[in-house]
Design a protein around this motif. Sequence first.
Motif, short mmCIF file in Angstrom:
data_model
loop_
_atom_site.label_atom_id
_atom_site.label_comp_id
_atom_site.label_asym_id
_atom_site.label_seq_id
_atom_site.Cartn_x
_atom_site.Cartn_y
_atom_site.Cartn_z
N ILE A 84 -0.24 3.62 -8.89
CA ILE A 84 -1.03 4.78 -9.03
C ILE A 84 0.01 5.68 -9.71
O ILE A 84 1.34 6.01 -9.51
CB ILE A 84 -1.21 5.45 -7.63
CG1 ILE A 84 -2.19 4.60 -6.90
CG2 ILE A 84 -1.81 6.77 -7.85
CD1 ILE A 84 -2.65 4.91 -5.49
N VAL A 85 -0.44 6.58 -10.95
CA VAL A 85 0.63 7.36 -11.63
C VAL A 85 0.04 8.67 -11.40
O VAL A 85 -1.21 8.96 -11.37
CB VAL A 85 0.08 7.01 -13.17
CG1 VAL A 85 0.95 7.83 -14.23
CG2 VAL A 85 0.44 5.25 -13.46
N VAL A 86 1.06 9.41 -11.35
CA VAL A 86 0.79 10.93 -11.19
C VAL A 86 1.50 11.58 -12.31
O VAL A 86 2.71 11.43 -12.73
CB VAL A 86 1.70 11.56 -9.84
CG1 VAL A 86 1.46 12.94 -9.87
CG2 VAL A 86 0.96 10.90 -8.62
N THR A 141 0.93 -1.37 0.08
CA THR A 141 -0.09 -0.05 0.03
C THR A 141 1.00 1.30 -0.16
O THR A 141 2.04 1.25 0.45
CB THR A 141 -0.85 0.06 1.17
OG1 THR A 141 -0.11 0.20 2.48
CG2 THR A 141 -1.62 -1.25 1.53
N PRO A 142 0.36 2.34 -0.29
CA PRO A 142 1.02 3.57 -0.29
C PRO A 142 1.63 3.86 0.97
O PRO A 142 2.73 4.36 1.23
CB PRO A 142 0.21 4.57 -0.66
CG PRO A 142 -0.83 4.11 -1.51
CD PRO A 142 -1.28 2.74 -0.94
N ARG A 143 1.08 3.48 2.40
CA ARG A 143 1.31 3.59 3.48
C ARG A 143 2.74 2.70 3.93
O ARG A 143 3.80 3.24 4.32
CB ARG A 143 0.50 3.13 4.56
CG ARG A 143 0.77 3.51 6.24
CD ARG A 143 0.92 4.86 6.60
NE ARG A 143 -0.16 5.74 6.30
CZ ARG A 143 -0.16 6.96 6.47
NH1 ARG A 143 0.86 7.45 7.34
NH2 ARG A 143 -1.19 7.64 6.37
N ALA A 150 4.11 15.24 -4.43
CA ALA A 150 2.82 15.04 -4.97
C ALA A 150 2.29 13.71 -5.03
O ALA A 150 0.98 13.49 -4.96
CB ALA A 150 3.16 15.75 -6.46
N TRP A 151 3.17 12.90 -5.28
CA TRP A 151 2.38 11.32 -5.47
C TRP A 151 2.15 10.70 -4.12
O TRP A 151 0.92 10.38 -4.03
CB TRP A 151 3.75 10.29 -6.01
CG TRP A 151 3.24 9.13 -5.98
CD1 TRP A 151 2.73 8.38 -7.22
CD2 TRP A 151 3.06 7.75 -5.34
NE1 TRP A 151 2.42 7.29 -7.21
CE2 TRP A 151 2.37 6.71 -5.91
CE3 TRP A 151 3.30 7.88 -3.81
CZ2 TRP A 151 2.19 5.47 -5.26
CZ3 TRP A 151 3.04 6.42 -3.14
CH2 TRP A 151 2.38 5.56 -3.86
N PHE A 152 2.61 11.16 -2.79
CA PHE A 152 2.39 10.74 -1.78
C PHE A 152 0.96 11.54 -1.29
O PHE A 152 0.12 10.97 -0.74
CB PHE A 152 3.27 10.97 -0.65
CG PHE A 152 4.17 9.51 -0.44
CD1 PHE A 152 3.71 8.64 0.19
CD2 PHE A 152 5.47 9.44 -1.11
CE1 PHE A 152 4.49 7.38 0.39
CE2 PHE A 152 6.25 8.32 -0.78
CZ PHE A 152 5.65 7.35 -0.20
N ARG A 153 0.82 12.85 -1.43
CA ARG A 153 -0.22 13.73 -1.27
C ARG A 153 -1.53 13.06 -2.12
O ARG A 153 -2.50 12.81 -1.50
CB ARG A 153 0.06 15.10 -1.70
CG ARG A 153 0.87 15.73 -0.65
CD ARG A 153 0.71 17.21 -0.85
NE ARG A 153 1.04 17.64 -2.25
CZ ARG A 153 2.36 18.17 -2.48
NH1 ARG A 153 3.31 17.99 -1.37
NH2 ARG A 153 2.86 18.59 -3.56
#
Length: 320
Positions: free
Chosen positions: A258-260, A180-182, A201-204
């Motif tokens: 997840i793509v930014v 997960t992102p966490r 930006a990606w984590f936000r």
Amino acid sequence: MPFHLPSLNALRAFEATARNGSVSRAARELNVSAGAISRHIALLESDFGCQLLRREARGMTLTEHGDAYFKVISQAFESIDQGSRHLRSGTHSTPRLSIVLYSAITTEWLAPRIRRFHALHPSIELHLSAKMQPGNFDTDAVDMVVTAGEPHRSDVHSDLLFQPRYIPVCAPKLTDDNTTPRDLRNQNLLYSTREAHIWNAWFRFADGDSIDLRGGWKLDSLSLTYQAARSGAGIALGELFYNIDEIVTGRLVTPVPIVVEDGPPFFLSCRRSRKDEAGIASFRKWILDQAQQTSQAVNAWIAGLPRAPRTTTRDRSQND
């Protein structure tokens, strides 16, 4: 009949100052003193009996007479340059192109493909310069450049190469399907200076808050972060345009899909008057075809991601 021309050095000084909007920048470009530039311009103004440039708070600006004259002599210099290049290329058995690109696009994307260009155009000799800063048509002996953002110049033609899109990447051994992102906050994150704000930006977007990168590894370049990621040293923020081949083959994996989208698009540029020259036209066509193929592969891969939302566009006003 003989031509009644002003001093060529004075014309060069005026053209460089008008184009740069600065006496000091013109002096650096022509490798002379600022005083010499000012004297040349004063000589022209005395010869013509009118003011060509005026000094303002933001720099040197053209008067009405100066603007009309600048358009004429800049076109003349462009014609001389073009004619000289044609003559020079005709006296060499091998056409030569000098291209300045950023280091990452050269090592990560272009280098593995360049043999294809040589196979199609063996008579064209390429000189590729990988730099951290973009090339400059006014100061560098360069035929084409790649820039982040479009050069807004009337004398330059630009073609879109790609829009940067980022996703975490790492060696397969560092992740599993349940990451997960966490979880990434507890991993060793790899980054270069220009990527720190993109990680945030990606984590936000992915996890609601920015990230403190002081516990990660800071490297000098984007290419070094990818090399460290391939070796299993940590997780890098991959630019999909550069990494898609390794992602598809499994050499790199995406722990959180997840793509930014971040930053300005990249462009290939050349002098507008030279875009149809044989060597430049051949390279433009080839590299744009390669970029289109890569972008299509990226788009197809993103479309197949299982998790939504898959992508976001960062507000350009946040760019550093």
